[in-house]
Design an enzyme around this catalytic site. Sequence first.
Site, PDB file in Angstrom:
ATOM      1  CB  ALA A  59      23.856 -21.757 -35.122  1.00 49.99           C
ATOM      2  CE1 TYR A 123      18.799 -20.025 -33.397  1.00 42.72           C
ATOM      3  CE2 TYR A 123      16.650 -19.550 -34.373  1.00 42.72           C
ATOM      4  CZ  TYR A 123      17.917 -20.088 -34.472  1.00 42.72           C
ATOM      5  OH  TYR A 123      18.305 -20.682 -35.651  1.00 42.72           O
TER       6      TYR A 123
HETATM    7  N1  LIG Z   1      17.124 -25.997 -37.186  1.00 45.00           N
HETATM    8  C1  LIG Z   1      16.259 -25.125 -37.693  1.00 45.00           C
HETATM    9  O1  LIG Z   1      15.036 -25.339 -37.732  1.00 45.00           O
HETATM   10  C2  LIG Z   1      16.774 -23.816 -38.263  1.00 45.00           C
HETATM   11  C3  LIG Z   1      15.834 -22.893 -38.729  1.00 45.00           C
HETATM   12  C4  LIG Z   1      16.295 -21.692 -39.253  1.00 45.00           C
HETATM   13  C5  LIG Z   1      17.650 -21.434 -39.315  1.00 45.00           C
HETATM   14  N2  LIG Z   1      18.546 -22.336 -38.840  1.00 45.00           N
HETATM   15  C6  LIG Z   1      19.978 -22.015 -38.916  1.00 45.00           C
HETATM   16  O2  LIG Z   1      20.584 -22.964 -39.779  1.00 45.00           O
HETATM   17  C7  LIG Z   1      21.925 -23.221 -39.359  1.00 45.00           C
HETATM   18  C8  LIG Z   1      22.137 -24.708 -39.188  1.00 45.00           C
HETATM   19  O3  LIG Z   1      21.252 -25.186 -38.185  1.00 45.00           O
HETATM   20  P1  LIG Z   1      21.201 -26.716 -37.760  1.00 45.00           P
HETATM   21  O4  LIG Z   1      19.767 -27.096 -37.675  1.00 45.00           O
HETATM   22  O5  LIG Z   1      22.138 -27.524 -38.592  1.00 45.00           O
HETATM   23  O6  LIG Z   1      21.761 -26.599 -36.271  1.00 45.00           O
HETATM   24  P2  LIG Z   1      22.284 -27.771 -35.325  1.00 45.00           P
HETATM   25  O7  LIG Z   1      21.870 -29.098 -35.831  1.00 45.00           O
HETATM   26  O8  LIG Z   1      21.907 -27.353 -33.937  1.00 45.00           O
HETATM   27  O9  LIG Z   1      23.846 -27.673 -35.502  1.00 45.00           O
HETATM   28  C9  LIG Z   1      24.604 -26.622 -34.975  1.00 45.00           C
HETATM   29  C10 LIG Z   1      26.000 -27.151 -34.765  1.00 45.00           C
HETATM   30  O10 LIG Z   1      26.793 -26.067 -34.277  1.00 45.00           O
HETATM   31  C11 LIG Z   1      27.668 -26.626 -33.317  1.00 45.00           C
HETATM   32  N3  LIG Z   1      28.156 -25.582 -32.439  1.00 45.00           N
HETATM   33  C12 LIG Z   1      27.516 -24.972 -31.413  1.00 45.00           C
HETATM   34  N4  LIG Z   1      28.311 -24.064 -30.860  1.00 45.00           N
HETATM   35  C13 LIG Z   1      29.492 -24.107 -31.526  1.00 45.00           C
HETATM   36  C14 LIG Z   1      30.724 -23.421 -31.410  1.00 45.00           C
HETATM   37  N5  LIG Z   1      30.917 -22.487 -30.468  1.00 45.00           N
HETATM   38  N6  LIG Z   1      31.709 -23.711 -32.285  1.00 45.00           N
HETATM   39  C15 LIG Z   1      31.542 -24.647 -33.226  1.00 45.00           C
HETATM   40  N7  LIG Z   1      30.401 -25.349 -33.379  1.00 45.00           N
HETATM   41  C16 LIG Z   1      29.398 -25.078 -32.540  1.00 45.00           C
HETATM   42  C17 LIG Z   1      26.835 -27.640 -32.588  1.00 45.00           C
HETATM   43  O11 LIG Z   1      27.675 -28.527 -31.903  1.00 45.00           O
HETATM   44  P3  LIG Z   1      27.117 -29.510 -30.766  1.00 45.00           P
HETATM   45  O12 LIG Z   1      26.380 -30.573 -31.539  1.00 45.00           O
HETATM   46  O13 LIG Z   1      28.320 -30.006 -30.091  1.00 45.00           O
HETATM   47  O14 LIG Z   1      26.207 -28.683 -29.917  1.00 45.00           O
HETATM   48  C18 LIG Z   1      26.080 -28.290 -33.731  1.00 45.00           C
HETATM   49  O15 LIG Z   1      26.806 -29.373 -34.274  1.00 45.00           O
HETATM   50  C19 LIG Z   1      22.119 -22.392 -38.095  1.00 45.00           C
HETATM   51  O16 LIG Z   1      22.716 -21.169 -38.425  1.00 45.00           O
HETATM   52  C20 LIG Z   1      20.709 -22.143 -37.605  1.00 45.00           C
HETATM   53  O17 LIG Z   1      20.617 -20.957 -36.830  1.00 45.00           O
HETATM   54  C21 LIG Z   1      18.129 -23.531 -38.321  1.00 45.00           C
END
Ligand SMILES: NC(=O)c1ccc[n+]([C@@H]2O[C@H](COP(=O)([O-])OP(=O)(O)OC[C@H]3O[C@@H](n4cnc5c(N)ncnc54)[C@H](OP(=O)(O)O)[C@@H]3O)[C@@H](O)[C@H]2O)c1
Length: 281
Positions: A59, A123
């Site tokens: 994401a 977002y």
């Molecule tokens: N973090 C929060 O507080 C939160 C809250 C609510 C919901 N969510 C949702 O929960 C899910 C997991 O979030 P998270 O915190 O684990 O996010 P994260 O740590 O930002 O990880 C997202 C990963 O997606 C990768 N990515 C970005 N663009 C991509 C692409 N085009 N193809 C393949 N990979 C790609 C990123 O790679 P790079 O490292 O290279 O950028 C990163 O490793 C997401 O759907 C997010 O929207 C998160």
Amino acid sequence: MNIAVFGANGQLGRCFRDVSRESTLCYTFYNRDQFDISDPFSFTELNPPDIDVLINCAAYTAVDQAEEDRSTADRINVTGAKMLADFGVLHNIPLIHFSTDYVYGKASEPISEDQEIDPVNYYGQSKWNGEEEIRKSGVSHLIIRTSWLYSEYGHNFVKTMLRLAIQHDKIKVVHDQTGSPTYAQDLARAVDQILRSADDDLELPWGIYNFANHGAITWHRFAVEILKDKAVLVKPIPTSDYPTLAVRPAYSVLDPSKFEHAFGIDIPQWQESLERCMEKI
Ligand SMILES: NC(=O)c1ccc[n+]([C@@H]2O[C@H](COP(=O)([O-])OP(=O)(O)OC[C@H]3O[C@@H](n4cnc5c(N)ncnc54)[C@H](OP(=O)(O)O)[C@@H]3O)[C@@H](O)[C@H]2O)c1
């Protein structure tokens, strides 16, 4: 059961890596360099007969940046989600996807899945548009909306507080935003549990679910709990003293009871999960 996980180097993706080590399921992990979900050519690398479930942890999660870089947020959160869903439809492979509390409109009590949708920032809008693409595609899906995700990996509030506490003896944290912190390990483990208990035909109660640790707290109280053993003063401030590009909801507590009932999984209280995360950190 063979599971393909995308975005495997993000914090949730890395929690799935941990969970996979103790799972009976067979996971294959793709980080962004190995598989870009928004690049159609990536999909030619996959061998559909080898995949039973797609899990999308990829994401665009830079909430403030998304206000200014809408095209990148759309490319990853909307087009990427659509391409995974279309791949799932074409090859009859279900998709597990994650979304956010930011899709919901204003609330003052725990938010259930049928609450009005009115994203508070871009977002959230892009995540909602991605959800819509998945629903429209007709793929069998679980869309799991989570909030305030943290873990021992990547960038998140818990790690930021611990870092700031090393650099400063006083930290200011907003006291007028209430939400539900979610330990990403709990979420990954719950999804693994769902898949392990599924039958061979993967008949699951597909649909939209909230997932968050139980309990409602403010960022300030969360920071106080994270730093309770540190010699640092955590000063409460209003959101107006901490301006950000993207608006955050004042109240964003997710009600995860639909998830718990559907899958027979008890989600822990936030204090218990934070303790486990702090031990790992
Ligand atoms: N973090 C929060 O507080 C939160 C809250 C609510 C919901 N969510 C949702 O929960 C899910 C997991 O979030 P998270 O915190 O684990 O996010 P994260 O740590 O930002 O990880 C997202 C990963 O997606 C990768 N990515 C970005 N663009 C991509 C692409 N085009 N193809 C393949 N990979 C790609 C990123 O790679 P790079 O490292 O290279 O950028 C990163 O490793 C997401 O759907 C997010 O929207 C998160």
